[in-house]
Design an enzyme around this catalytic site. Sequence first.
Site, PDB file in Angstrom:
ATOM      1  N   GLU A 186       8.438  -7.497   6.404  1.00 54.37           N
ATOM      2  CA  GLU A 186       7.709  -8.719   6.043  1.00 54.37           C
ATOM      3  C   GLU A 186       8.690  -9.882   5.888  1.00 54.37           C
ATOM      4  O   GLU A 186       8.347 -11.026   6.145  1.00 54.37           O
ATOM      5  CB  GLU A 186       6.898  -8.515   4.752  1.00 54.37           C
ATOM      6  CG  GLU A 186       5.835  -9.584   4.567  1.00 54.37           C
ATOM      7  CD  GLU A 186       4.819  -9.252   3.477  1.00 54.37           C
ATOM      8  OE1 GLU A 186       3.715  -8.790   3.794  1.00 54.37           O
ATOM      9  OE2 GLU A 186       5.138  -9.461   2.304  1.00 54.37           O
TER      10      GLU A 186
ATOM     11  N   HIS B 155      13.319  18.643   9.362  1.00 51.52           N
ATOM     12  CA  HIS B 155      12.501  19.636  10.063  1.00 51.52           C
ATOM     13  C   HIS B 155      11.340  18.989  10.798  1.00 51.52           C
ATOM     14  O   HIS B 155      10.403  19.681  11.210  1.00 51.52           O
ATOM     15  CB  HIS B 155      11.995  20.675   9.062  1.00 51.52           C
ATOM     16  CG  HIS B 155      13.118  21.455   8.457  1.00 51.52           C
ATOM     17  ND1 HIS B 155      13.639  22.591   9.039  1.00 51.52           N
ATOM     18  CD2 HIS B 155      13.866  21.214   7.354  1.00 51.52           C
ATOM     19  CE1 HIS B 155      14.643  23.040   8.300  1.00 51.52           C
ATOM     20  NE2 HIS B 155      14.807  22.217   7.272  1.00 51.52           N
TER      21      HIS B 155
ATOM     22  N   LYS C 151      -0.130 -11.814  -7.171  1.00 52.66           N
ATOM     23  CA  LYS C 151       0.530 -13.116  -7.324  1.00 52.66           C
ATOM     24  C   LYS C 151      -0.492 -14.243  -7.183  1.00 52.66           C
ATOM     25  O   LYS C 151      -0.520 -15.167  -7.972  1.00 52.66           O
ATOM     26  CB  LYS C 151       1.646 -13.254  -6.269  1.00 52.66           C
ATOM     27  CG  LYS C 151       2.347 -14.571  -6.377  1.00 52.66           C
ATOM     28  CD  LYS C 151       3.492 -14.722  -5.424  1.00 52.66           C
ATOM     29  CE  LYS C 151       4.016 -16.154  -5.556  1.00 52.66           C
ATOM     30  NZ  LYS C 151       5.057 -16.478  -4.613  1.00 52.66           N
TER      31      LYS C 151
ATOM     32  N   GLY D 235       6.206 -12.249  -3.455  1.00 55.35           N
ATOM     33  CA  GLY D 235       5.473 -11.004  -3.711  1.00 55.35           C
ATOM     34  C   GLY D 235       6.328  -9.754  -3.571  1.00 55.35           C
ATOM     35  O   GLY D 235       6.358  -8.893  -4.450  1.00 55.35           O
ATOM     36  N   ARG D 236       7.068  -9.650  -2.480  1.00 49.09           N
ATOM     37  CA  ARG D 236       7.861  -8.422  -2.249  1.00 49.09           C
ATOM     38  C   ARG D 236       9.163  -8.407  -3.049  1.00 49.09           C
ATOM     39  O   ARG D 236       9.949  -7.469  -2.935  1.00 49.09           O
ATOM     40  CB  ARG D 236       8.104  -8.223  -0.757  1.00 49.09           C
ATOM     41  CG  ARG D 236       8.772  -9.386  -0.066  1.00 49.09           C
ATOM     42  CD  ARG D 236       8.723  -9.260   1.452  1.00 49.09           C
ATOM     43  NE  ARG D 236       9.117 -10.495   2.103  1.00 49.09           N
ATOM     44  CZ  ARG D 236       8.322 -11.533   2.310  1.00 49.09           C
ATOM     45  NH1 ARG D 236       7.082 -11.507   1.899  1.00 49.09           N
ATOM     46  NH2 ARG D 236       8.764 -12.625   2.923  1.00 49.09           N
TER      47      ARG D 236
ATOM     48  N   LYS E  46      -6.048 -11.381   7.987  1.00 46.70           N
ATOM     49  CA  LYS E  46      -6.857 -11.557   6.762  1.00 46.70           C
ATOM     50  C   LYS E  46      -8.050 -12.458   7.056  1.00 46.70           C
ATOM     51  O   LYS E  46      -9.176 -12.171   6.666  1.00 46.70           O
ATOM     52  CB  LYS E  46      -6.021 -12.223   5.659  1.00 46.70           C
ATOM     53  CG  LYS E  46      -5.025 -11.344   4.979  1.00 46.70           C
ATOM     54  CD  LYS E  46      -4.423 -12.123   3.796  1.00 46.70           C
ATOM     55  CE  LYS E  46      -3.102 -11.553   3.360  1.00 46.70           C
ATOM     56  NZ  LYS E  46      -2.388 -12.352   2.385  1.00 46.70           N
TER      57      LYS E  46
ATOM     58  N   GLU F 232      -8.555  -7.018  -1.288  1.00 48.87           N
ATOM     59  CA  GLU F 232      -8.501  -5.593  -1.649  1.00 48.87           C
ATOM     60  C   GLU F 232      -8.382  -5.436  -3.169  1.00 48.87           C
ATOM     61  O   GLU F 232      -9.074  -4.628  -3.790  1.00 48.87           O
ATOM     62  CB  GLU F 232      -7.289  -4.920  -0.982  1.00 48.87           C
ATOM     63  CG  GLU F 232      -7.369  -4.814   0.530  1.00 48.87           C
ATOM     64  CD  GLU F 232      -6.730  -5.994   1.239  1.00 48.87           C
ATOM     65  OE1 GLU F 232      -6.704  -7.113   0.667  1.00 48.87           O
ATOM     66  OE2 GLU F 232      -6.258  -5.804   2.374  1.00 48.87           O
TER      67      GLU F 232
HETATM   68  O1  F6P Z   1      -0.553  -9.943   2.773  1.00 47.97           O
HETATM   69  C1  F6P Z   1       0.780  -9.983   2.407  1.00 47.97           C
HETATM   70  C2  F6P Z   1       0.951 -10.275   0.953  1.00 47.97           C
HETATM   71  O2  F6P Z   1       0.810 -11.643   0.723  1.00 47.97           O
HETATM   72  C3  F6P Z   1       2.296  -9.773   0.457  1.00 47.97           C
HETATM   73  O3  F6P Z   1       3.327 -10.631   0.738  1.00 47.97           O
HETATM   74  C4  F6P Z   1       2.007  -9.580  -0.980  1.00 47.97           C
HETATM   75  O4  F6P Z   1       2.981  -8.787  -1.587  1.00 47.97           O
HETATM   76  C5  F6P Z   1       0.650  -8.943  -0.919  1.00 47.97           C
HETATM   77  O5  F6P Z   1       0.007  -9.602   0.143  1.00 47.97           O
HETATM   78  C6  F6P Z   1      -0.164  -9.050  -2.165  1.00 47.97           C
HETATM   79  O6  F6P Z   1      -0.421 -10.384  -2.510  1.00 47.97           O
HETATM   80  P1  F6P Z   1      -0.893 -10.756  -3.959  1.00 47.97           P
HETATM   81  O7  F6P Z   1       0.136 -10.316  -4.919  1.00 47.97           O
HETATM   82  O8  F6P Z   1      -1.082 -12.236  -3.956  1.00 47.97           O
HETATM   83  O9  F6P Z   1      -2.198 -10.039  -4.218  1.00 47.97           O
END
Ligand code: F6P
Length: 496
Positions: free
Chosen positions: A330, A361, A185, A244-245, A471, A191
């Site tokens: 979240e 199990h 987003k 995002g979620r 972060k 990462e």
């Molecule tokens: O660190 C949390 C977060 O902001 C989430 O809410 C989001 O889904 C994820 O990181 C990834 O963010 P982005 O889509 O901006 O890379």
Amino acid sequence: MALPDWSTIRALPAARLTELFAADANRVAALSADVAGIHFDWSKTHLTPEAVAAFSAIAETMGLAAKRDALFAGAAVNVTEGRAAEHTAERGEGSPESVTRARGFHLRMRALIDAIEAEAFGPVRHILHIGIGGSALGPDVLVDALGRDIDRYDVAIVSNVDGVALEDALDRFDPNATLIAIASKTFTTTETMLNAESALAWMAEAGVADPYGRVVALTAAPEKAIEWGVDETRVLPFAESVGGRYSLWSSIGFPAALALGWDAFEEMLEGAAEMDRHFRLTPLAQNAPVLAAFADLYYTQARGCETRATFAYDQRLRLLPSYLQQLEMESNGKRVTAEGVAVDWPTAPITWGGVGTDAQHAVFQLLHQGTRLVPVEFLGVIEAGDALAEDHHRQLLLNMFAQGAALMAGRANADEARAYPGDRPSSTLLLDALDPRTLGAVLAFYEQRTFVNAVLLGINPFDQFGVELGKEMAKAADQGGDFDASTTDLIQRAFG
Ligand code: F6P
């Protein structure tokens, strides 16, 4: 500022589940609902008509109906960030302007998918989707749940910055037939950007002439993607107001739309829209996301439950518990109200789960005999996804039904080690089939249930400031910043 008063909920009589069934022959009908190919059953929870009435009163105090309308109208319901939460517009349920804008973005995605299928960017057999959190978990659930029979594309969804994750995907992919989808987003997530750079380097090293020409960006920050090197024609934007979620309905769902086909993607949106309409138009006492949230809140506020577990009795839904973890924790793992006042009631429970029958199990011992009360949610599908259904699927579903019955009934034994106390609650979602439409409805149900929980808890489910500090400190660590003695020692041990 309205605050929830849980005293009426805490004062509800605590009858055992078996007593509730004995007292009301109509209990199953009263506490179940059928929506969009999903049968919901809350009769094995401690909800009663009195509890539903008490929760409905809290919902009124907390302005649930008005807040629900504000959500769908595209008002700034994310008050701490001053913006709307317009994921429902992606499925056609929102303000006319936002729905039109989302349609425009979808059409753009569809056109790009058509071009990819026509091999406009060369042959594509492998889709490497790079993203994390909401930019990975949703698409992963969709592709994993619905993609068993796809043979046109091999999809890998890589989220972890651990190079092992990327290497595992790249090892099985042909760089000349791979399309990279960078899903972020913000288009700044460390990462994701590092994984994207390494994937491009892998292509370049393999002699792909124009690696950037094989990249698609899925983002609400198109200018950043273009600056990074993605051609504007391959940037698939979505609105900043889609969280995002909550973004799998937008271009973040690109790998699902490409691999499963556009029709499947649209059916998923339609299923979600059907759930949205149910949520918007159905009275509270028959409203699936609302009743589910009432049950959630009963256990956290009246019974002190600290966790809630979902068990998918379907291998195709094995990733659902991870998706739900982000959605719930979240969104509602907050300690202040939307107005910034510290709450003195518990907010989101720890959300966990697994896949049936494996979990039986491994962890069900605690559910049946442990000292902690865990509300359990079962999710099964009537139509099997396998050719071995007659034996296997029957066993699978019978196990699910039996677990709910056993948790509730318990069994006395003179030897306490062998006794089951029972009265342990569960709810069930029974899907007619696992198709795009029904899965869309299931995921929308979970989103709306999370929203109802948030409204009654008085919190904002749409921000996530809690993830920022870590972060920032990871960046500071990378730049040699000062830390406490323990952290400094650990960094030194790892890097000298
Ligand atoms: O660190 C949390 C977060 O902001 C989430 O809410 C989001 O889904 C994820 O990181 C990834 O963010 P982005 O889509 O901006 O890379």
